[in-house]
Design an enzyme around this catalytic site. Structure first.
Site, PDB file in Angstrom:
ATOM      1  N   TYR A 145       0.313 -16.120  -8.437  1.00 22.17           N
ATOM      2  CA  TYR A 145       1.637 -15.559  -8.674  1.00 22.17           C
ATOM      3  C   TYR A 145       2.439 -15.729  -7.387  1.00 22.17           C
ATOM      4  O   TYR A 145       2.312 -14.939  -6.448  1.00 22.17           O
ATOM      5  CB  TYR A 145       1.545 -14.084  -9.093  1.00 22.17           C
ATOM      6  CG  TYR A 145       2.879 -13.410  -9.270  1.00 22.17           C
ATOM      7  CD1 TYR A 145       3.914 -14.036  -9.946  1.00 22.17           C
ATOM      8  CD2 TYR A 145       3.106 -12.133  -8.758  1.00 22.17           C
ATOM      9  CE1 TYR A 145       5.145 -13.419 -10.104  1.00 22.17           C
ATOM     10  CE2 TYR A 145       4.338 -11.504  -8.914  1.00 22.17           C
ATOM     11  CZ  TYR A 145       5.345 -12.154  -9.591  1.00 22.17           C
ATOM     12  OH  TYR A 145       6.572 -11.546  -9.745  1.00 22.17           O
ATOM     13  N   ASP A 170       2.247 -18.392 -12.504  1.00 26.49           N
ATOM     14  CA  ASP A 170       3.692 -18.304 -12.333  1.00 26.49           C
ATOM     15  C   ASP A 170       3.982 -18.744 -10.910  1.00 26.49           C
ATOM     16  O   ASP A 170       3.835 -17.970  -9.973  1.00 26.49           O
ATOM     17  CB  ASP A 170       4.161 -16.869 -12.591  1.00 26.49           C
ATOM     18  CG  ASP A 170       5.647 -16.691 -12.336  1.00 26.49           C
ATOM     19  OD1 ASP A 170       6.330 -17.697 -12.046  1.00 26.49           O
ATOM     20  OD2 ASP A 170       6.129 -15.547 -12.401  1.00 26.49           O
ATOM     21  N   HIS A 185       8.513 -14.239 -19.547  1.00 25.25           N
ATOM     22  CA  HIS A 185       7.756 -15.497 -19.553  1.00 25.25           C
ATOM     23  C   HIS A 185       7.004 -15.632 -20.873  1.00 25.25           C
ATOM     24  O   HIS A 185       6.707 -14.624 -21.537  1.00 25.25           O
ATOM     25  CB  HIS A 185       6.719 -15.511 -18.433  1.00 25.25           C
ATOM     26  CG  HIS A 185       7.283 -15.447 -17.057  1.00 25.25           C
ATOM     27  ND1 HIS A 185       7.322 -16.529 -16.206  1.00 25.25           N
ATOM     28  CD2 HIS A 185       7.819 -14.410 -16.360  1.00 25.25           C
ATOM     29  CE1 HIS A 185       7.853 -16.169 -15.052  1.00 25.25           C
ATOM     30  NE2 HIS A 185       8.164 -14.886 -15.117  1.00 25.25           N
TER      31      HIS A 185
END
Length: 271
Positions: free
Chosen positions: A113, A158, A262
């Site tokens: 992330y 991500d 997302h």
């Protein structure tokens, strides 16, 4: 052996555990990588995942922010957490699969992330953006993220950068917007090149096609104008490239009740 792997920034796993269950029933991944879980490890909904058939769970969480997790039907040989930028902020976890998962060769999976970077694309004015750029530089420099030769590695998550023109709804309008500024794109692609990674989405979808995995909450109706960005990525080492048989983005998940901003991204490959 076939592996179905999904990555998803869930934006609070406890708040959206029912959506995760819905995804699992629909996609049936062998391994699910979550980002932005937003809970300490002791509060993670382990029992729910075990009822869904996932006995093996690796966590790197913190209270209220960030957090990554790997939820797996396959047992792990090993788990590891790396810190970046001298911050203990739960942005990485990796797992290794091997004999316990009945694999003849080792397989390493990294779940990331990357910092979002705030709103001002100037590291001198915005410490969050400075942190993001440093994080990307450290990803490039990190030797364990450089699979070589026959190494079988996967990197997902991500990554908070949409690196190509058609990874955003308007290249021209987003050049000065964090996630698509030239310096971010350069640094992410440099990390990818240094590791000799293959970007599965762009390997299977022509550069001329728009591809998105994120749509802002700020739009009253995310479908109007379709102003998306491709922030969620799946990379594989060159040794796994030819094993990829399918790739999909579950766009419909953005319209589920109380959704994440997302959507899940899934790859199927022979390992």
């Amino acid at each position: 052996m076939r592996l179905v792997l999904t990555t998803w920034n869930i934006n609070s796993v406890r708040l959206r555990i029912d959506l995760v269950a819905k995804l699992i029933k629909q996609v049936r991944p062998d391994v699910l990588c979550l980002q932005e879980t937003k809970c300490i490890d002791d509060a993670f909904p382990l029992k729910r995942f075990k009822r869904l058939g996932y006995e093996h769970i690796a966590l790197n969480g913190q209270k209220g922010y960030h957090g990554v997790a790997v939820i797996s039907k396959w047992p792990f040989e090993d788990t590891n957490v790396r810190t970046f930028c001298d911050k203990v902020d739960s942005r990485h976890i990796s797992v290794a699969f091997g004999e316990k998962a009945q694999l003849t060769q080792p397989l390493v999976l990294h779940n990331f992330y990357v910092p979002a970077g705030g709103d001002i694309p100037d590291p001198a004015l915005n410490p969050k953006f400075e942190h993001k750029l440093q994080f990307l530089d450290e990803m490039k420099a990190c030797e364990p993220l450089h699979p070589r030769g026959g190494d079988r590695h996967i990197l997902v998550g991500d990554l908070n950068v949409a690196p190509y023109e058609n990874d955003v709804w308007s290249h021209k309008q987003l050049l000065k917007v964090v996630s698509h500024t030239p310096i971010e794109c350069e640094k992410l692609l440099a990390a990818q090149t240094e590791g000799e990674w293959v970007d599965v989405a762009r390997e299977r979808i022509a550069m001329s096609e728009k591809v998105y995995t994120w749509w802002s909450y700020r739009a009253a109706d995310w479908t109007v104008g379709n102003r998306g960005r491709r922030l969620d990525h799946i990379w594989v080492s060159r040794a796994l490239k030819d094993g990829v048989s399918d790739f999909s983005i579950l766009r419909d998940a953005r319209s589920w009740e109380r959704p994440s901003d997302h959507v899940p991204v899934t790859v199927t490959l022979d390992v």
